[in-house]
Design a protein around this motif. Structure first.
Motif, short mmCIF file in Angstrom:
data_model
loop_
_atom_site.label_atom_id
_atom_site.label_comp_id
_atom_site.label_asym_id
_atom_site.label_seq_id
_atom_site.Cartn_x
_atom_site.Cartn_y
_atom_site.Cartn_z
N ALA A 106 0.83 -1.21 0.00
CA ALA A 106 0.00 0.00 0.00
C ALA A 106 0.86 1.25 0.00
O ALA A 106 0.58 2.22 -0.73
N GLY A 110 0.95 3.51 -3.39
CA GLY A 110 0.44 4.86 -3.23
C GLY A 110 1.45 5.91 -3.67
O GLY A 110 1.08 6.92 -4.30
N VAL A 300 -6.41 7.87 -6.54
CA VAL A 300 -5.23 8.24 -5.74
C VAL A 300 -4.40 9.26 -6.50
O VAL A 300 -3.94 10.27 -5.95
N VAL A 329 -3.36 5.71 0.36
CA VAL A 329 -3.60 4.27 0.17
C VAL A 329 -3.49 3.52 1.49
O VAL A 329 -4.29 2.61 1.77
N THR A 351 -10.97 4.18 -1.67
CA THR A 351 -10.43 5.33 -2.40
C THR A 351 -11.48 5.91 -3.36
O THR A 351 -11.50 7.11 -3.61
#
Length: 372
Positions: A106, A110, A300, A329, A351
């Motif tokens: 993550a 991200g 994102v 994230v 998200t």
């Protein structure tokens, strides 16, 4: 008659500023230089403060992702050694093989999504022009799903197919959005959304044609998430972030000069065409490699750049956007795992809940600006 006596010749004097004005010029220049230096120092302090706060937030979310929920059977003294693979049994399985790879995936994904979005937004000067909005992530996901279903055993096949799909989408979006020899940003966004819908339809078709063994993988790609993360995926994302981050340094400098305009940037020695191509391909590569591991986690890229710009200004948003993406994230994954009323859900669903309203607000603002 007596002759007139000759008059002495007067030498002309040059006109110039009075002594007071002459002495004031260096003083004004010194004051301006001092103001610029103070502004640079203030911006540097602001960037350092934002980085420190985001670093603490990311570390806290990382710890929360690893430690929250279901560790009663693991002794507290075994948690840290298990994170480094120094324990066996349940501690090694839960901490080292499941939770830590998920949290690191993550974090790294991200950062890549945030970097890709900030690159596109800075290049096109449009907050809507991000890889997930203009179809780059959808193209990468379509390519990766194709390999997952048709040739899952090919080494690095998923990563290669994701890159190929992203680069094909870049070429298609740029070619179709050209108008009068230049890329129209509005056409780029609209055409990208349309091509993203085509890729989504293709992925849905693969979903209907997949067998029972491939259904779980395709569903993951349709939504995006970090469940089932492995250390191989972490290694892929870490290498991708290192390479893309290093390549982004010269691109960022060139984009800073291009913000003054293409003609002035070219006059300053910036290779405008090469910089534009490099930024497009670099953003596509970052988004594609992240997508190859996590699937297309939406919005994102869209949110990271504007949040970073609010914190440190537009000129330095590209530097901070990866950290913002990591925080988004990671925070979304913690909510996806442990959030009340919603968990457990895929990370991409959270998200989307955050990014979809923001996307609508951006569309409405740009519509109001166009009408005015």
């Amino acid at each position: 008659m007596p002759e007139n006596p000759p008059t002495p010749t007067q030498t002309p004097t040059r006109a110039g500023p009075p002594p007071a004005a002459t002495s004031a010029l260096p003083t004004a220049a010194t004051a301006t230089a001092a103001l610029l230096a103070a502004a640079r120092k203030a911006a540097a302090r602001r960037l350092a403060t934002a980085w420190a706060v985001l670093a603490l937030l990311v570390v806290g979310l990382l710890v929360a992702s690893v430690l929250l929920g279901g560790l009663r059977s693991i002794a507290s003294a075994d948690v840290l050694p298990a994170a480094f693979g120094l324990r066996t049994g349940i501690a090694d399985y839960v901490i080292h093989r499941i939770r830590l790879p998920r949290a690191l995936t993550a974090l790294l994904a991200g950062a890549l999504f945030g970097l890709a979005g900030a690159l596109y937004q800075r290049l096109v000067r449009n907050p809507l022009a991000t890889p997930d909005v203009v179809g780059i992530s959808a193209g990468a996901g379509a390519g990766a799903v194709t390999v997952l279903l048709l040739a899952p055993t090919v080494p690095f096949g998923v990563e290669a197919a994701a890159l190929a799909g992203a680069f094909v989408m870049v070429g298609a979006v740029i070619a179709l959005s050209r108008q009068g020899g230049t890329v129209d940003t509005y056409r780029l966004v609209v055409i990208g959304i349309g091509l993203a819908a085509v890729c989504t339809a293709y992925t849905n078709y693969l979903f209907t044609m997949a067998g029972e063994q491939g259904l779980g993988q395709v569903v993951r790609w349709l939504v995006g998430g970090v469940s089932g993360a492995t250390w191989d995926g972490v290694s892929t994302l870490a290498a991708a972030l290192a390479v893309c981050g290093l390549c982004a340094v010269p691109v960022h400098r060139a984009l800073a000069s291009m913000s003054l305009g293409d003609e002035l940037a070219a006059g300053l020695g910036t290779r405008v065409g090469a910089t534009r191509t490099a930024a497009l391909l670099l953003g596509a590569a970052a988004a594609a490699l992240a997508t190859s591991v996590t699937g297309p986690i939406g919005f994102v890229s869209l949110v990271s750049g504007p949040v970073a710009a609010r914190l440190v200004g537009t000129e330095r948003a590209l530097v901070l956007a990866p950290a913002v993406g990591s925080a988004i994230v990671l925070g979304a994954d913690v909510l996806a795992q442990y959030g009340p009323l919603i968990s457990p859900v895929p990370t991409g669903a959270v998200t989307a809940l955050i990014g979809a309203p923001y996307f609508v607000v951006l569309i409405l603002r740009r519509g109001q600006g166009a009408s005015s």
